[in-house]
Scaffold this active site. Structure first.
Site, mmCIF file in Angstrom:
data_model
loop_
_atom_site.group_PDB
_atom_site.id
_atom_site.type_symbol
_atom_site.label_atom_id
_atom_site.label_comp_id
_atom_site.label_asym_id
_atom_site.label_seq_id
_atom_site.Cartn_x
_atom_site.Cartn_y
_atom_site.Cartn_z
ATOM 1 N N ARG A 59 48.452 37.931 27.996
ATOM 2 C CA ARG A 59 47.474 39.005 28.219
ATOM 3 C C ARG A 59 48.043 40.332 27.730
ATOM 4 N NH1 ARG A 59 46.517 39.393 34.203
ATOM 5 N NH2 ARG A 59 45.286 37.507 33.875
ATOM 6 N N ARG A 79 48.577 47.132 37.052
ATOM 7 C CA ARG A 79 47.970 46.343 35.976
ATOM 8 C C ARG A 79 47.210 47.255 35.009
ATOM 9 N NH1 ARG A 79 47.271 40.817 37.440
ATOM 10 N NH2 ARG A 79 49.047 40.173 38.723
ATOM 11 N N LYS A 110 50.217 42.807 42.975
ATOM 12 C CA LYS A 110 49.591 43.562 41.877
ATOM 13 C C LYS A 110 48.886 44.809 42.402
ATOM 14 C CE LYS A 110 45.702 40.333 42.150
ATOM 15 N NZ LYS A 110 44.998 39.241 41.459
ATOM 16 N N LYS A 121 45.873 47.816 41.168
ATOM 17 C CA LYS A 121 44.804 48.017 40.191
ATOM 18 C C LYS A 121 44.210 49.412 40.324
ATOM 19 C CE LYS A 121 43.704 43.095 39.921
ATOM 20 N NZ LYS A 121 42.656 42.036 40.067
ATOM 21 N N CYS A 127 35.105 33.569 35.848
ATOM 22 C CA CYS A 127 36.527 33.529 35.492
ATOM 23 C C CYS A 127 36.789 32.267 34.668
ATOM 24 C CB CYS A 127 37.379 33.529 36.755
ATOM 25 S SG CYS A 127 37.276 31.994 37.707
ATOM 26 N N CYS A 161 43.573 27.524 34.539
ATOM 27 C CA CYS A 161 44.110 28.280 35.666
ATOM 28 C C CYS A 161 44.675 27.350 36.729
ATOM 29 C CB CYS A 161 43.039 29.179 36.273
ATOM 30 S SG CYS A 161 43.649 30.148 37.682
ATOM 31 N N CYS A 195 37.962 29.902 42.433
ATOM 32 C CA CYS A 195 38.751 29.992 43.651
ATOM 33 C C CYS A 195 38.391 31.300 44.336
ATOM 34 C CB CYS A 195 40.249 29.893 43.348
ATOM 35 S SG CYS A 195 40.989 31.442 42.798
ATOM 36 N N CYS A 233 38.610 36.952 40.654
ATOM 37 C CA CYS A 233 38.857 37.626 39.378
ATOM 38 C C CYS A 233 37.578 38.134 38.730
ATOM 39 C CB CYS A 233 39.600 36.701 38.426
ATOM 40 S SG CYS A 233 41.309 36.368 38.932
#
Length: 581
Positions: free
Chosen positions: A88, A157, A223, A225, A444, A450, A489, A493
């Site tokens: 990414r 991120r 993470k 954001k 996603c 994944c 899940c 995302c």
């Protein structure tokens, strides 16, 4: 370690006792600023990294994955899993040059699976790269003056920003500040360039001393954001960010930002201590204060975030459990001054920026829909080839959007007709009204790549949207905007807890259905039905559409309707056979 008790900090892991702190915290601490054994294992035989190193390569923008479609066959044949990697890039505000896009396109053909994927955070992912091709892929990305550093991992991120072309100086500053935040909060470790670029400095970072003045040796608990929004337009889902900056204008001048904090979508099924949460107002800041305040907010999370339980480690839990007043006090003490009260925020749109729009300079930009962000060629729609040819010929600036779409900027009036004809020749639609209900749908990647996916998403949602087109048309609702978001899940995302309808994978072929969000992305939806089989998802939604048609207020959207009438009445009324006629 922090467990919700005020005053306990979590950054210094050197004094932990045996068994304290999560395994990942110790991996980070012992990594020598993200080096670990990545170089050794990169050169070693075999298709994968060991488990501890897979945690470190995330900081470098890499996820180790496998082709889960091939898992059973390979298991039966007693062969190793089909390991591959996702890479990414970090692209603040989704801003790309033509050359940078074409580099990613070329890498996807040479080293990856032939596709590009636009993420919901305005970056690009390459899938299916093998370990032996990682260094060549990342070097090529850096040669185009992009980077994969900090696109993943326990750091800040990709910083999001409204992608619309600059119309005045205020909007220019919004995009500039988003980029400045990204550079300010980038890791300082030289490990990235040592491992992937042989020590050659390609992307400029202000201070490359071997210290992490912001992050420390263990970086963040999880993470982080950040997003920067233009006034009134919630195109980047500002309330889902750890820190959201909403611009305030005085005329056409940028007066400052209203900061909201503590948003986040992830949760874990069956764990009540985890939940999605919307950001709440903290303060106002001037443009000159923004970087320092954002950095300071991140240091509070660094020091007080939960480092024992990664499922409970995001900043939203610190804000929720300790309170916004406590958090404000922490920030003020570190800054040395009091923060201004937060101004009211007024959201009137969540633009997708699709179609033709004129810019302030007289040129045009064109927003193109990309289903689930996947840029590839298929029968009837050669999106990848068409984009490549147009971008090669006209060299537009590009923007990626939070809805996983792409924008071509600074198109001259004289080129519009020819560009549109060329795109149409590849099957690429330029009129967003012809996209149908997939215009506001996102999914996603989920299976097969994944490792967290419990169910399908990207491969399942197109059929569901298509199946819902018929009842919507029959009810006379085919022109109504309807946002649908699906994830494999509960980590969220594709931000499924913000849609009119959210489908969240629970296990193979089973989903939880959420309804009652809004098109402005300012309100979370609510669980309507649990563990619904894939084959029954459309049937579960159809009665709600009929109820909406029968009982809606004038111009009332589906999510607003569901929120107004409430989940219990939805469940009761949807069971009525009369609604189906």
């Amino acid at each position: 370690m922090a467990t919700g008790h005020e005053g306990e900090k979590t950054t210094d892991l050197k004094h932990l006792g045996p068994g304290e702190g999560s395994k990942v915290e110790h991996i980070k601490l012992e990594s020598q600023h993200l080096r670990g054994k990545i170089s050794e294992q990169l050169q070693a035989e075999g298709p994968r990294f060991t488990e501890d190193q897979t945690q470190l390569i995330k900081f470098h923008g890499i996820y180790q994955q496998e082709d889960r479609d091939a898992r059973q066959q390979r298991k039966a044949a007693h062969t190793e899993k089909a390991y591959q990697f996702m890479v990414r890039s970090r692209i603040p505000g989704g801003a790309l040059t033509a050359e940078q896009y074409l580099t990613q396109d070329e890498i996807s053909e040479q080293y990856a699976n032939g596709t590009l994927r636009i993420t919901t955070r305005q970056s690009l992912q390459l899938h299916g790269i093998l370990k032996g091709d990682l260094k060549s892929s990342i070097a090529a990305i850096n040669q185009s003056l992009l980077s994969t550093l900090a696109a993943c991992g326990d750091v800040n991120r990709n910083v999001m920003a409204c992608p619309a072309p600059i119309s005045n100086r205020a909007q220019a500053r919004v995009q500039e500040i988003a980029h400045a935040i990204a550079m300010r909060l980038a890791p300082r470790s030289t490990a990235y360039h040592e491992i992937w670029i042989d020590g050659e400095k390609v992307e400029t970072i202000a201070d490359e001393k071997e210290v992490e003045p912001i992050y420390g040796a263990t970086y963040l608990p999880r993470k982080f954001k950040i997003g920067v929004a233009f006034p009134g337009d919630n195109c980047i889902d500002i309330y889902t960010q750890d820190v959201g900056l909403i611009a305030r204008l005085e005329g056409e001048q940028l007066a400052g930002f209203t900061l909201v904090i503590g948003g986040g979508m992830g949760m874990t099924h069956g764990k009540s201590e985890t939940y999605p949460r919307l950001a709440e107002p903290l303060c106002d800041v001037t443009p000159d204060e923004a970087l320092n305040v954002v950095e300071t907010i991140m240091t509070v999370q660094r020091d007080y975030g939960d480092r024992t339980n990664r499922k409970h480690a995001r900043m939203k839990y610190v804000v929720e459990e300790r309170g916004i007043d406590w958090f404000r006090q922490q920030v003020e003490e570190r800054l040395g001054y009091q923060l201004q009260a937060a101004s009211p925020v007024h959201i009137h749109a969540a633009e997708d920026h699709l179609g033709w729009h004129q810019q302030a300079n007289g040129n045009w930009f064109l927003g193109l829909h990309v289903q689930n962000g996947r840029i590839h060629d298929k029968e009837g729609l050669r999106l990848k080839s068409g984009l490549r040819e147009v971008i090669k010929r006209y060299r537009p600036e590009l923007r990626l959007t939070a809805q996983q779409n792409i924008m071509l900027l600074d198109i001259q009036e004289a080129d519009r007709v020819e560009i549109e004809a060329q795109l149409h020749s590849y099957g690429i639609e330029t009129d967003p009204t012809k996209v149908g209900h997939y215009r506001f749908a996102m999914a996603c990647p989920a299976l097969p790549t994944c490792g967290l996916a419990l169910a399908e998403a990207e491969r399942a949602l197109p059929d569901i949207v298509q199946a819902l087109e018929e009842p919507l048309r029959a009810l006379g609702l085919d022109g109504e905007p309807l946002s649908m978001r699906m994830t494999g899940c509960p980590n969220g995302c594709a931000r499924p807890y913000m849609g009119d309808i959210g489908f969240v994978g629970r296990s193979k072929n089973l989903y939880n259905i959420y309804v009652g969000g809004d098109l402005l992305n300012t309100r979370m939806n609510t669980l309507y039905a649990a563990s619904v089989h894939t084959e029954d998802l459309v049937a579960a939604i159809e009665p709600l559409l009929a109820f909406w048609k029968a009982e809606r207020h004038p111009q009332e959207g589906f999510g607003d309707f569901c929120h107004r009438v409430g989940i219990e009445r939805l469940r009761d009324e949807a069971a009525s056979p009369s609604l189906l006629h």
